[in-house]
Design a protein around this motif. Structure first.
Motif, PDB file in Angstrom:
ATOM      1  N   SER A  70       0.843  -1.196   0.000  1.00 13.06           N
ATOM      2  CA  SER A  70       0.000   0.000   0.000  1.00 13.06           C
ATOM      3  C   SER A  70       0.879   1.247   0.000  1.00 13.06           C
ATOM      4  CB  SER A  70      -0.930  -0.002   1.220  1.00 13.06           C
ATOM      5  OG  SER A  70      -0.172   0.066   2.402  1.00 13.06           O
ATOM      6  N   TYR A  71       0.297   2.330  -0.519  1.00  7.82           N
ATOM      7  CA  TYR A  71       0.995   3.608  -0.558  1.00  7.82           C
ATOM      8  C   TYR A  71       0.598   4.428   0.662  1.00  7.82           C
ATOM      9  CZ  TYR A  71       1.946   2.604  -5.476  1.00  7.82           C
ATOM     10  OH  TYR A  71       2.368   2.045  -6.647  1.00  7.82           O
ATOM     11  N   ARG A  72       1.568   5.193   1.169  1.00 11.48           N
ATOM     12  CA  ARG A  72       1.300   6.100   2.285  1.00 11.48           C
ATOM     13  C   ARG A  72       1.841   7.476   1.910  1.00 11.48           C
ATOM     14  NH1 ARG A  72      -0.417   3.499   6.532  1.00 11.48           N
ATOM     15  NH2 ARG A  72       0.023   5.100   8.088  1.00 11.48           N
ATOM     16  N   ALA A  82      -6.444   7.843  -5.335  1.00  8.13           N
ATOM     17  CA  ALA A  82      -6.298   9.020  -4.471  1.00  8.13           C
ATOM     18  C   ALA A  82      -4.869   9.564  -4.533  1.00  8.13           C
ATOM     19  CB  ALA A  82      -6.682   8.679  -3.038  1.00  8.13           C
ATOM     20  N   LEU A  83      -3.900   8.665  -4.605  1.00  6.81           N
ATOM     21  CA  LEU A  83      -2.498   9.111  -4.686  1.00  6.81           C
ATOM     22  C   LEU A  83      -2.246   9.836  -5.995  1.00  6.81           C
ATOM     23  CD1 LEU A  83       0.345   9.146  -3.462  1.00  6.81           C
ATOM     24  CD2 LEU A  83       0.768   6.996  -4.653  1.00  6.81           C
ATOM     25  N   TRP A  84      -2.769   9.320  -7.117  1.00  7.19           N
ATOM     26  CA  TRP A  84      -2.545   9.980  -8.414  1.00  7.19           C
ATOM     27  C   TRP A  84      -3.200  11.363  -8.420  1.00  7.19           C
ATOM     28  CZ3 TRP A  84       0.897   6.857  -8.458  1.00  7.19           C
ATOM     29  CH2 TRP A  84       0.833   5.510  -8.726  1.00  7.19           C
ATOM     30  N   LEU A  85      -4.389  11.472  -7.788  1.00  4.71           N
ATOM     31  CA  LEU A  85      -5.043  12.780  -7.703  1.00  4.71           C
ATOM     32  C   LEU A  85      -4.205  13.763  -6.891  1.00  4.71           C
ATOM     33  CD1 LEU A  85      -8.793  11.804  -7.254  1.00  4.71           C
ATOM     34  CD2 LEU A  85      -7.711  12.846  -9.249  1.00  4.71           C
ATOM     35  N   ARG A  86      -3.626  13.306  -5.806  1.00  7.16           N
ATOM     36  CA  ARG A  86      -2.761  14.175  -4.988  1.00  7.16           C
ATOM     37  C   ARG A  86      -1.532  14.609  -5.758  1.00  7.16           C
ATOM     38  NH1 ARG A  86      -2.938  14.324   0.686  1.00  7.16           N
ATOM     39  NH2 ARG A  86      -5.122  14.265   1.272  1.00  7.16           N
ATOM     40  N   ILE A  87      -0.952  13.696  -6.517  1.00  3.46           N
ATOM     41  CA  ILE A  87       0.236  14.038  -7.311  1.00  3.46           C
ATOM     42  C   ILE A  87      -0.129  15.068  -8.375  1.00  3.46           C
ATOM     43  CG2 ILE A  87       1.849  13.129  -9.031  1.00  3.46           C
ATOM     44  CD1 ILE A  87       2.086  10.621  -7.323  1.00  3.46           C
ATOM     45  N   ASP A  94       2.332  23.512  -8.105  1.00  4.32           N
ATOM     46  CA  ASP A  94       3.760  23.832  -8.178  1.00  4.32           C
ATOM     47  C   ASP A  94       4.431  22.866  -9.154  1.00  4.32           C
ATOM     48  OD1 ASP A  94       6.332  24.695  -7.805  1.00  4.32           O
ATOM     49  OD2 ASP A  94       6.533  23.953  -5.763  1.00  4.32           O
ATOM     50  N   PRO A  95       4.785  23.316 -10.366  1.00  4.95           N
ATOM     51  CA  PRO A  95       5.405  22.405 -11.341  1.00  4.95           C
ATOM     52  C   PRO A  95       6.772  21.882 -10.909  1.00  4.95           C
ATOM     53  CG  PRO A  95       4.651  24.420 -12.412  1.00  4.95           C
ATOM     54  CD  PRO A  95       4.506  24.627 -10.942  1.00  4.95           C
ATOM     55  N   ARG A  96       7.383  22.517  -9.924  1.00  7.88           N
ATOM     56  CA  ARG A  96       8.693  22.055  -9.459  1.00  7.88           C
ATOM     57  C   ARG A  96       8.575  21.060  -8.309  1.00  7.88           C
ATOM     58  NH1 ARG A  96      12.065  26.430  -7.306  1.00  7.88           N
ATOM     59  NH2 ARG A  96      10.221  26.821  -6.085  1.00  7.88           N
ATOM     60  N   SER A  97       7.426  20.448  -8.126  1.00  6.08           N
ATOM     61  CA  SER A  97       7.185  19.547  -6.995  1.00  6.08           C
ATOM     62  C   SER A  97       8.219  18.426  -6.946  1.00  6.08           C
ATOM     63  CB  SER A  97       5.791  18.935  -7.088  1.00  6.08           C
ATOM     64  OG  SER A  97       4.815  19.922  -6.966  1.00  6.08           O
ATOM     65  N   LEU A  98       8.545  18.023  -5.728  1.00  2.00           N
ATOM     66  CA  LEU A  98       9.528  16.972  -5.485  1.00  2.00           C
ATOM     67  C   LEU A  98       8.818  15.784  -4.868  1.00  2.00           C
ATOM     68  CD1 LEU A  98      12.459  15.879  -5.098  1.00  2.00           C
ATOM     69  CD2 LEU A  98      12.468  17.067  -2.910  1.00  2.00           C
ATOM     70  N   LEU A  99       9.050  14.604  -5.410  1.00  4.60           N
ATOM     71  CA  LEU A  99       8.479  13.378  -4.889  1.00  4.60           C
ATOM     72  C   LEU A  99       9.591  12.587  -4.233  1.00  4.60           C
ATOM     73  CD1 LEU A  99       6.044  11.403  -4.689  1.00  4.60           C
ATOM     74  CD2 LEU A  99       6.875  10.407  -6.817  1.00  4.60           C
ATOM     75  N   VAL A 100       9.448  12.340  -2.931  1.00  8.16           N
ATOM     76  CA  VAL A 100      10.414  11.533  -2.192  1.00  8.16           C
ATOM     77  C   VAL A 100       9.755  10.188  -1.922  1.00  8.16           C
ATOM     78  CG1 VAL A 100      11.790  11.337  -0.103  1.00  8.16           C
ATOM     79  CG2 VAL A 100      11.429  13.574  -1.138  1.00  8.16           C
ATOM     80  N   VAL A 101      10.341   9.127  -2.434  1.00  9.37           N
ATOM     81  CA  VAL A 101       9.785   7.783  -2.294  1.00  9.37           C
ATOM     82  C   VAL A 101      10.621   7.023  -1.275  1.00  9.37           C
ATOM     83  CG1 VAL A 101       9.214   5.644  -3.500  1.00  9.37           C
ATOM     84  CG2 VAL A 101       9.027   7.829  -4.687  1.00  9.37           C
ATOM     85  N   TYR A 109       8.618  -4.651  -5.657  1.00  8.59           N
ATOM     86  CA  TYR A 109       9.342  -3.806  -6.603  1.00  8.59           C
ATOM     87  C   TYR A 109       8.416  -3.264  -7.684  1.00  8.59           C
ATOM     88  CZ  TYR A 109      12.604  -2.239 -10.134  1.00  8.59           C
ATOM     89  OH  TYR A 109      13.256  -1.487 -11.061  1.00  8.59           O
ATOM     90  N   GLN A 110       7.418  -4.042  -8.083  1.00  2.37           N
ATOM     91  CA  GLN A 110       6.490  -3.593  -9.119  1.00  2.37           C
ATOM     92  C   GLN A 110       5.710  -2.375  -8.657  1.00  2.37           C
ATOM     93  OE1 GLN A 110       6.258  -4.623 -12.302  1.00  2.37           O
ATOM     94  NE2 GLN A 110       4.909  -2.860 -12.515  1.00  2.37           N
ATOM     95  N   ARG A 111       5.358  -2.296  -7.367  1.00  3.50           N
ATOM     96  CA  ARG A 111       4.654  -1.125  -6.841  1.00  3.50           C
ATOM     97  C   ARG A 111       5.552   0.111  -6.921  1.00  3.50           C
ATOM     98  NH1 ARG A 111      -0.595  -0.975  -6.289  1.00  3.50           N
ATOM     99  NH2 ARG A 111      -0.560   0.130  -4.341  1.00  3.50           N
ATOM    100  N   LEU A 112       6.850  -0.065  -6.653  1.00  4.45           N
ATOM    101  CA  LEU A 112       7.799   1.052  -6.757  1.00  4.45           C
ATOM    102  C   LEU A 112       7.924   1.507  -8.205  1.00  4.45           C
ATOM    103  CD1 LEU A 112      10.020   2.908  -5.561  1.00  4.45           C
ATOM    104  CD2 LEU A 112      11.624   1.054  -6.007  1.00  4.45           C
ATOM    105  N   ALA A 113       8.068   0.561  -9.119  1.00  5.46           N
ATOM    106  CA  ALA A 113       8.197   0.907 -10.541  1.00  5.46           C
ATOM    107  C   ALA A 113       6.936   1.595 -11.048  1.00  5.46           C
ATOM    108  CB  ALA A 113       8.492  -0.345 -11.354  1.00  5.46           C
ATOM    109  N   THR A 114       5.764   1.118 -10.608  1.00  6.60           N
ATOM    110  CA  THR A 114       4.506   1.743 -11.012  1.00  6.60           C
ATOM    111  C   THR A 114       4.422   3.170 -10.498  1.00  6.60           C
ATOM    112  OG1 THR A 114       3.410  -0.404 -11.008  1.00  6.60           O
ATOM    113  CG2 THR A 114       1.989   1.540 -10.905  1.00  6.60           C
ATOM    114  N   LEU A 115       4.797   3.382  -9.240  1.00  6.45           N
ATOM    115  CA  LEU A 115       4.762   4.724  -8.658  1.00  6.45           C
ATOM    116  C   LEU A 115       5.681   5.680  -9.414  1.00  6.45           C
ATOM    117  CD1 LEU A 115       3.971   6.750  -6.435  1.00  6.45           C
ATOM    118  CD2 LEU A 115       5.876   5.861  -5.113  1.00  6.45           C
TER     119      LEU A 115
END
Length: 132
Positions: A70-72, A82-87, A94-101, A109-115
């Motif tokens: 699951s994603y948190r 819901a996560l894609w909507l938040r992203i 802010d087009p310069r948004s930073l995503l920290v995974v 690993y497939q969930r990480l690659a999908t994200l």
């Protein structure tokens, strides 16, 4: 001093400068005609300076991937939609948004690659993968 007389009908050993003068005159005419074309100003759009006084930091989204898959986002568990909507909302604000995974060691690993691929497809250019 005695000079030798040339024999009538023998070739004269002198430089003929007539062809040289002809070539020089042709080059002079070419340069005279071409000079105004070279001196014509070019229409160029120069880059404008960017206002760097804005020191605000980009929006940071911290997404964790648990061992169950699951994603948190922060401390809240979210489903995929819901996560894609938040992203998308973060990129829109802010087009310069930073995503920290941060993925748990036992995460799929497939969930990480999908994200990562979905975040990039939805407009996040700055992605960081960190240890939990």
């Amino acid at each position: 001093m005695a000079f030798s007389r040339s024999i009538p009908g023998s070739p004269v050993a002198q430089i003929n400068i007539t062809p040289l003068i002809d070539v020089m005159l042709v080059l002079l005419i070419i340069f005279i005609v071409a000079a105004p074309m070279v001196a014509r100003p070019l229409a160029a759009s120069l880059p404008q300076p960017v206002d760097t006084r804005e020191d605000r930091k980009p929006t940071t989204l911290e997404v964790g991937i648990t061992g169950e898959g699951s994603y948190r986002l922060g401390e809240r568990a979210l489903d995929d939609a819901a996560l894609w909507l938040r992203i998308e909302a973060a990129v829109a604000s802010d087009p310069r948004s930073l995503l920290v995974v941060r993925a748990q060691p036992d995460a799929d690993y497939q969930r990480l690659a999908t994200l990562l691929s979905e975040a990039q497809r939805r407009g996040i250019d700055n992605i960081s993968v960190a240890q939990p």
